[in-house]
Structure formats: structure tokens, C-alpha cells
Design an enzyme around this catalytic site. Structure first.
Site, short mmCIF file in Angstrom:
data_model
loop_
_atom_site.label_atom_id
_atom_site.label_comp_id
_atom_site.label_asym_id
_atom_site.label_seq_id
_atom_site.Cartn_x
_atom_site.Cartn_y
_atom_site.Cartn_z
N GLY A 55 0.52 -0.88 0.21
CA GLY A 55 0.20 0.02 -0.04
C GLY A 55 0.88 1.46 -0.05
O GLY A 55 2.17 0.96 0.70
N GLY A 71 -7.60 -7.91 -6.88
CA GLY A 71 -6.49 -7.46 -7.69
C GLY A 71 -5.39 -9.04 -8.34
O GLY A 71 -6.31 -10.23 -7.28
N ILE A 103 -4.05 -10.08 -4.88
CA ILE A 103 -4.37 -10.83 -3.78
C ILE A 103 -5.76 -11.75 -4.09
O ILE A 103 -6.02 -12.52 -3.17
CB ILE A 103 -4.10 -10.37 -3.07
CG1 ILE A 103 -2.76 -8.98 -2.49
CG2 ILE A 103 -4.03 -10.55 -0.91
CD1 ILE A 103 -2.38 -7.93 -1.36
N PRO A 149 -14.20 -3.54 -18.38
CA PRO A 149 -14.74 -5.07 -18.75
C PRO A 149 -13.69 -5.97 -18.48
O PRO A 149 -12.42 -5.94 -19.49
CB PRO A 149 -15.69 -5.16 -19.62
CG PRO A 149 -16.23 -3.95 -20.02
CD PRO A 149 -14.64 -3.14 -19.65
N ARG A 195 -7.50 -2.05 3.95
CA ARG A 195 -7.60 -0.70 4.54
C ARG A 195 -8.50 -0.78 5.32
O ARG A 195 -9.38 -0.81 4.93
CB ARG A 195 -7.40 0.44 3.74
CG ARG A 195 -5.59 0.32 3.06
CD ARG A 195 -4.60 0.88 4.42
NE ARG A 195 -3.02 0.72 3.67
CZ ARG A 195 -2.09 -0.56 3.61
NH1 ARG A 195 -3.07 -1.60 4.13
NH2 ARG A 195 -0.81 -0.45 3.09
N HIS A 203 -3.09 -6.13 12.31
CA HIS A 203 -2.10 -5.52 10.78
C HIS A 203 -1.23 -6.52 10.46
O HIS A 203 0.20 -6.03 10.33
CB HIS A 203 -1.84 -4.55 10.52
CG HIS A 203 -1.47 -3.49 9.06
ND1 HIS A 203 -2.25 -2.10 8.94
CD2 HIS A 203 -1.76 -4.01 7.83
CE1 HIS A 203 -2.35 -2.02 7.86
NE2 HIS A 203 -1.95 -2.75 6.87
N ILE A 204 -2.12 -7.61 10.65
CA ILE A 204 -0.29 -8.62 10.17
C ILE A 204 -0.90 -9.59 9.58
O ILE A 204 -0.19 -10.62 9.17
CB ILE A 204 -0.24 -9.61 11.85
CG1 ILE A 204 -1.35 -10.06 11.52
CG2 ILE A 204 0.70 -8.54 13.08
CD1 ILE A 204 -1.15 -11.90 12.97
N GLY A 205 -0.60 -9.03 8.18
CA GLY A 205 -1.55 -10.16 6.79
C GLY A 205 -0.30 -10.41 5.95
O GLY A 205 -0.28 -11.41 5.74
O1 LIG Z 1 -0.52 -3.39 4.53
C1 LIG Z 1 0.01 -3.29 4.28
C2 LIG Z 1 1.10 -3.44 2.41
O2 LIG Z 1 0.27 -2.62 2.28
O3 LIG Z 1 2.66 -4.56 2.77
#
Ligand SMILES: O=CC(=O)O
Length: 370
Positions: A99, A185, A187, A213, A278, A330-332
Site C-alpha cells: 500500500g 487484484g 491478492i 470489462p 485498509r 495488521h499482520i497480513g
Molecule cells: O498493509 C500492508 C501493506 O500495504 O503491505
């Protein structure tokens, strides 16, 4: 040898001939095993924030003067004030994130500052955690884990419907499942690939307003994952049809509180919302009300709107207090291998930037609005 500041006191500007040949890089987040890529270079002077808490804005403003490069994360706001404080040497901002809402791209464009970031390499880790949150939220993992931690298991009166939640996978007796995506996208595609193994049948998503499209791509995904449907839909249909809704959209003004009370009221009472994008996309107060009043069944959140404000997300936050809401800090992308690779790429991006070379992975912001 590069100098790494040992304290977080302001570092006086260097005036020796040797130091003037070195590129100053200010590092707001310790890059762990990737730090030697920076500190062992004779042509680089590293000034880094060493405390184990969010980098102080005041420290950054005091230390950035004369820097050629800046290493940040999504918590650090990179705006005109900071760029002005850095002065004309600043050539690159390297963020350890996919991000980039925290970086004022209009200022970057104006000052011709390159931006490095870390897409792709974190896709699998974030997709894993999105599926984890979907499972945790559907199957009451937060409530049942808390139950055990609170020593309530010894007196547990097991009943067939205790801790039951909606099933993520399809079965012969429940043969269809629709997943929705806000943000479709890289992910999201990786999440879909994982969910195919759960027998998901329908995939719907809300396209960006300006997007052309993607009929061929959608047909390809449908065949590849053996689905009945992959299709764009409008927001009301996304709300009304999704059994699990994944928020993977970027933040910023275009998506701010897109998931509000009106949207949540259209969702199914059995549905689950997962946010790995987010926090600002979801109105926390509306979501807490939706959970409390049963408009939706549960939520799994890796991001929360209030994480950005001073004080952050406390144990008293209305979403943390909701029993059917699983909240993670926020540990994705926090898988060791992924974070190490992100740290290396962040270091390589900033080094290339200060040397005036092409970045290994640069954000192309030429087409983005400010
Ligand atoms: O939120 C985490 C990132 O943007 O990598």
C-alpha cells in the site's frame, strides 16, 4: 563503514569530505536481516530509528535534513512538510508495504522522487491470512479461543450448536457458496485460488469505476477454478449476494467508508466480512452495529480504521468488544520468509534510488491521481 545511530537523538549534519560523498538514508523501521545491505556499504550513511515503537514524526523531521533516501512503512506519513524538511537531495522513498496511501504521490511527482514498494512477494502471505480470517470469523474462533483461555472449558456443557457458525466450504447438503471481493487484484485472485479448494461456486466482485470489462480474464478464472460464475456486480449486489465478502481494496478518498451502514444492511444475516485491505474502507461504528444487531454473522479484520489515529485500537474499541469479530493487528504479510524478502527488496529499492539507478520495484505513479 556506515554509521548507524545508536540513539534517537537528532544526528548533526556531517561536514567532512568523506561524509559528503556518502548517501544519507533515514530508516524508520529496522529491516532486520536486511540491514547489513545498507550498513555495510561504505557509500551509505544510515540514520535509523531504533526504538521499538512507531517512528516519531518529530524525530523524523529533525533527522531527515540532507537525506537522499528514506525507508518507511505504512504508518509513516510522507507529505510535503517532510519532503521540504529533507531538502533537495531526497531521491527515493522506499516503503515496506504494497500500500502507498501514506505517501503524497503528487509531491513525489513534483519533486521527481522515486517510490519503491513491495507488491507481489507478499501476495501469498496476505491471501493465506485472508482465508485464515474467513475461517476464524465463520467458525467462531475468537469466541471459542477466549472461552478456553478464560478457563471455561472444564465446565463446558457441550451441545450440538455451541460455537456453530456458517460453513465456508460447500457440501452435498449445502452446495453453493458465493464469495465477494471489493478489490479484485493480485491478492484477491490468490484468495480465490485457495477458496476453490473449499468448493466455492460463485465469485462476484465490484470493479473499479474506470476499469474496462475483464470478460476474458473472468472466463479464464471461472474455468481454472471450476466455478459456476465469475462476474462484476454493483455494490448492492455485492452486499446482498456475498456469503463471505473480502475487502482487499486500497484506502484513500475513493474508498473511504464505502462499507457503511447502508451497505451492511443489505448483507445476509449469515454473511461474514473480512478486511485485509485498509481500515478506512469500513465504517467501524456501522460494522459494530451490524454485528451487534445481527445484520451480518461475523467479521475478521486485519485492519481497522482507528489504527491510524493516536491511541489506536484499544481493548475497548467497539469492534474488539464484539464477540463475533476477530481483530488482528495488521499482520497480513507477517510470514517470516515473506517479511525477510520484503525487507531485502525495500533495502535494494532505496540503494538503487540513492545511486540514481532504476529501482528493482518502483511504483509507477504517473497515471495516479494525487
Ligand atoms: O498493509 C500492508 C501493506 O500495504 O503491505
Amino acid at each position: 563503514m556506515s554509521r548507524v545511530s545508536g540513539t534517537n537523538e537528532p544526528i548533526p549534519a556531517q561536514s567532512t569530505a568523506a561524509s559528503s560523498r556518502r548517501h544519507k538514508i533515514v530508516v524508520c523501521k529496522d529491516l532486520g536481516p536486511a540491514m547489513p545491505l545498507l550498513t555495510q556499504r561504505p557509500d551509505i550513511e544510515v540514520v535509523n530509528w531504533t526504538e521499538e515503537r512507531r517512528c516519531d514524526r518529530a524525530w523524523l523531521l529533525q533527522n531527515i535534513s540532507g537525506a537522499s533516501g528514506l525507508v518507511v512503512c505504512f504508518q509513516d506519513i510522507i507529505d510535503r512538510e517532510l519532503v521540504d524538511a529533507a531538502g533537495p537531495n531526497l531521491r527515493v522513498v522506499s516503503t515496506i508495504s504494497v500500500g502507498y496511501e501514506h505517501i503524497a504521490l503528487d509531491v513525489m511527482a513534483e519533486r521527481k522522487i522515486q517510490v519503491g514498494y513491495t507488491p507481489d512477494i507478499l501476495t501469498d502471505a496476505v491471501a493465506d491470512s485472508a482465508v485464515m480470517l474467513a475461517l476464524m470469523a465463520t467458525r467462531a474462533a475468537g469466541q471459542s479461543y477466549t472461552f478456553v483461555k478464560n478457563n471455561q472449558w472444564p465446565s463446558f456443557n457441550w451441545t450440538p450448536f455451541a460455537f456453530c457458525g456458517p460453513q465456508l466450504s460447500t457440501t452435498s447438503f449445502s452446495p453453493t457458496r458465493t464469495v465477494g471481493f471489493l478489490g479484485f487484484g493480485r491478492i484477491a485472485h490468490a484468495v480465490l485460488a485457495r477458496l476453490a479448494a473449499f468448493g466455492i461456486t460463485h465469485c462476484i466482485y465490484s470493479p473499479r469505476p474506470e476499469a474496462a470489462p475483464q470478460t476474458e480474464r473472468d472466463a479464464h478464472l471461472q474455468t481454472k477454478h471450476n466455478l459456476t460464475e465469475v462476474a462484476p456486480v454493483d455494490l448492492p449486489a455485492l452486499a446482498a449476494r456475498s456469503d463471505v465478502l473480502f475487502i482487499l481494496a486500497p484506502g484513500g478518498p475513493a474508498t473511504h467508508h464505502l462499507i457503511d451502514a447502508a451497505f451492511l444492511r443489505q448483507m445476509k444475516p449469515s454473511s461474514v466480512l473480512v478486511n485485509n485491505g485498509r481500515g478506512s474502507v469500513v465504517d467501524s461504528i456501522a460494522l459494530a452495529q451490524a454485528l451487534k444487531e445481527g445484520w451480518i454473522w461475523g467479521a475478521g479484520l486485519d485492519v481497522v480504521d482507528e489504527e491510524a489515529i493516536p491511541g489506536g485500537v484499544t481493548a475497548e474499541h467497539p469492534l474488539v468488544c464484539e464477540p463475533r469479530c476477530v481483530v488482528l493487528p495488521h499482520i497480513g504479510s507477517a510470514a517470516q520468509e515473506t517479511r525477510e524478502e520484503m525487507a531485502r527488496l525495500t533495502a535494494r529499492n532505496v540503494i538503487a534510488g540513492v545511486l540514481g539507478e532504476e529501482l528493482p520495484v518502483a511504483l509507477d505513479y504517473s497515471h495516479l491521481g494525487s
